[in-house]
Design a protein around this motif. Structure first.
Motif, PDB file in Angstrom:
ATOM      1  N   TRP A  70       0.831  -1.207   0.000  1.00 43.53           N
ATOM      2  CA  TRP A  70       0.000   0.000   0.000  1.00 43.53           C
ATOM      3  C   TRP A  70       0.865   1.256   0.000  1.00 43.53           C
ATOM      4  CZ3 TRP A  70      -1.444   2.237   5.239  1.00 43.53           C
ATOM      5  CH2 TRP A  70      -2.130   3.455   5.104  1.00 43.53           C
ATOM      6  N   SER A  80      -2.331   6.933  -2.209  1.00 41.80           N
ATOM      7  CA  SER A  80      -3.114   5.697  -2.148  1.00 41.80           C
ATOM      8  C   SER A  80      -3.955   5.727  -0.883  1.00 41.80           C
ATOM      9  CB  SER A  80      -2.190   4.475  -2.125  1.00 41.80           C
ATOM     10  OG  SER A  80      -2.944   3.292  -2.047  1.00 41.80           O
ATOM     11  N   LYS A  82      -6.764   3.807   1.782  1.00 40.21           N
ATOM     12  CA  LYS A  82      -7.116   2.465   2.213  1.00 40.21           C
ATOM     13  C   LYS A  82      -7.693   2.516   3.619  1.00 40.21           C
ATOM     14  CE  LYS A  82      -5.133  -2.197   2.219  1.00 40.21           C
ATOM     15  NZ  LYS A  82      -5.930  -2.644   1.050  1.00 40.21           N
ATOM     16  N   TRP A  84      -7.416   0.875   6.998  1.00 37.05           N
ATOM     17  CA  TRP A  84      -6.373   0.078   7.632  1.00 37.05           C
ATOM     18  C   TRP A  84      -6.650  -0.010   9.123  1.00 37.05           C
ATOM     19  CZ3 TRP A  84      -2.971  -2.927   5.286  1.00 37.05           C
ATOM     20  CH2 TRP A  84      -1.947  -3.501   6.045  1.00 37.05           C
TER      21      TRP A  84
END
Length: 497
Positions: A70, A80, A82, A84
């Motif tokens: 990532w 990026s 995400k 998490w």
């Protein structure tokens, strides 16, 4: 005025968003702001030596190689994003919305990860999703359709089932006025409907008649109410297909009307036969006396006493005829009345008048044990009276037979276990080989030319009044028919009938 470098550093230090700075190549932690340290429970020095598997949740999707990939995606693509799940120092996991961004610093490129705890948001999101899915399942699978109307009663939204009830699709029904699909009762523009909805005092029952392309009719019934949500007030109609129920009610109403017609037709037929038979005797006697008077008037001498006697006899016969007519009038005076509180003993007495007329022609004695006290029931006197006459006439037909030795009919009324009852007994052949209590469940008749229709009508009348009819063996022989009806509160007096 633009913020200085020091201002920006100060904002980074006081923001509630966690910030981690990773070296772009090794992915090692270089720095963390206070918010990140608070979330992890580590100091900056404690965070620096940690790797992804030390500070991430243990689920497979959060393993070290996934985290490194990532961050590397941010190095290659510039950023990026995400979800998490990190792990704090105390071992608790917290889910974050994290965004990794490549930043070129003076000493080299770094990856800045900004993250915020979204655990509460996820719980709320899952709850809303469950509610939404549940509502969707309800709207899709429930037997009730949901129609959302705007202030002009046009369809704003509609469930698939509701659209199916209207033989259409949700898209085709959008914006259509509900009453353009079929008339509503009451009308949606009715003052009472508008006032009730605007007053927020409850729902309004709505029925709607729809006509299909093939000419068949569908009946819908529902509850229209105002539902407040998110500061919006919507008109929501919960609707069901009640076609089967409406058709059943119509069939039942027809059967009830047909039953009343048959009963009253039968009653009037009996009355006509009795009038023709019973009036014949006094009228024939009157004609004979008149003929005798005419003969005496033509004689040379007129006997005033003889004339007076003849006139008196004619008057008596005419009074007898008038009495028969008045009795018939009393019996049928409530022919069109609806159910009301009535005295069963009074109806028995009225019915026995006609029973005795028929019994007298055949030399049959009628014994009646009818108490003077009231037996109050709720019903239609003329219909119940017709049942009594019908059953008594059936018994008389059995007593008339040459093989019946005891030419007596016994009628008794009384009360027991909260019911008013009538017993009609004869000493005829009885029910040996007969259908017993199933007499009235089919077109049964022991008469050679009988159809049993009178028994069927009698059974329906009794059942409609909440009563029972039983055919039992009599002692020492013959048949005993027992009628029973629920008693009403004895405090209801004649004024309330």
């Amino acid at each position: 005025m633009f913020p200085t470098r020091r201002d920006i550093e100060q904002m980074i230090l006081i923001t509630g968003t966690g910030i981690l700075i990773h070296e772009a190549s090794s992915k090692n932690i270089l720095w963390a702001n206070p918010a990140a340290c608070d979330m992890f429970g580590f100091s900056v020095d404690e965070l620096k030596p940690l790797k992804a598997h030390h500070m991430s949740a243990q689920e497979r999707q959060y393993r070290r190689e996934v985290g490194v990939a990532w961050l590397q995606s941010a190095v290659v693509n510039g950023s990026s994003r995400k979800r998490w799940k990190y792990r704090a120092k105390d071992g608790t996991d917290f889910l974050t919305d994290a965004c990794a961004t490549l930043v070129h610093c003076e000493d080299g490129p770094v990856v800045m990860v900004e993250f915020r705890n979204i655990a509460e948001e996820v719980v709320l999101e899952q709850e809303l999703s469950r509610v939404s899915e549940s509502l969707q399942r309800i709207m899709t699978h429930t037997q009730a359709g949901i129609v959302v109307l705007d202030d002009d009663n046009c369809i704003d939204d509609i469930s698939p089932l509701a659209a199916q009830l209207f033989s259409s699709t949700p898209a085709d029904l959008a914006g259509i006025h509900l009453e353009d699909l079929g008339p509503c009762e009451p009308r949606l523009s009715d003052e009472n409907v508008v006032a009730r909805l605007n007053g927020g005092v409850g729902s309004v029952r709505i029925s709607q008649e729809l006509t299909n392309a093939d000419g068949t009719t569908i009946w819908l019934a529902g509850e229209l109410e105002i539902v407040a949500h998110d500061g919006i007030r919507s008109r929501v109609l919960t609707v069901r297909d009640v076609t089967e129920r409406v058709e059943w009610e119509r069939r039942n109403a027809y059967q009830e009307a047909h039953l009343q017609y048959l009963s009253r037709y039968n009653a009037m037929g009996d009355m006509a036969m009795m009038l023709a038979h019973e009036l014949g005797q006094p009228l024939a006697a009157s004609a004979n006396y008149l003929s005798g008077l005419k003969t005496r008037l033509t004689a040379d001498t007129v006997d005033r006493r003889s004339l007076g006697y003849g006139i008196d006899q004619i008057e008596k016969q005419l009074q007898r005829a008038a009495g028969i007519v008045q009795s018939v009038k009393r019996y049928v005076r409530r022919i069109e009345s609806t159910a009301a509180v009535m005295d069963l003993n009074e109806t028995v007495a009225e019915s026995l008048y006609f029973v005795r007329l028929r019994a007298a022609d055949h030399g049959i004695r009628v014994f009646a044990d009818v108490p003077e006290r009231d037996l109050l029931i709720e019903g239609e006197s003329v219909l119940i009276g017709q049942v009594i006459i019908n059953l008594c006439v059936n018994a008389l037909d059995e007593i008339i037979r040459p093989t019946t030795e005891v030419k007596e009919l016994a009628v008794q009324s009384g009360e027991a276990d909260g019911t008013a009852f009538i017993l009609i007994r004869d000493q005829g052949r009885g029910m040996a080989g007969g259908p017993g209590n199933r007499l009235a469940h089919g077109a049964f008749s022991s008469k050679q030319d009988g159809s049993g229709i009178g028994l069927i009508i009698s059974e329906h009348i009794v059942e409609r009044h909440g009563g029972t009819i039983e055919y039992l063996p009599n002692t020492p022989r013959g048949t005993s028919v027992r009628l029973a009806f629920p008693l009403v509160d004895s405090v209801i007096g004649p004024a309330n009938r």
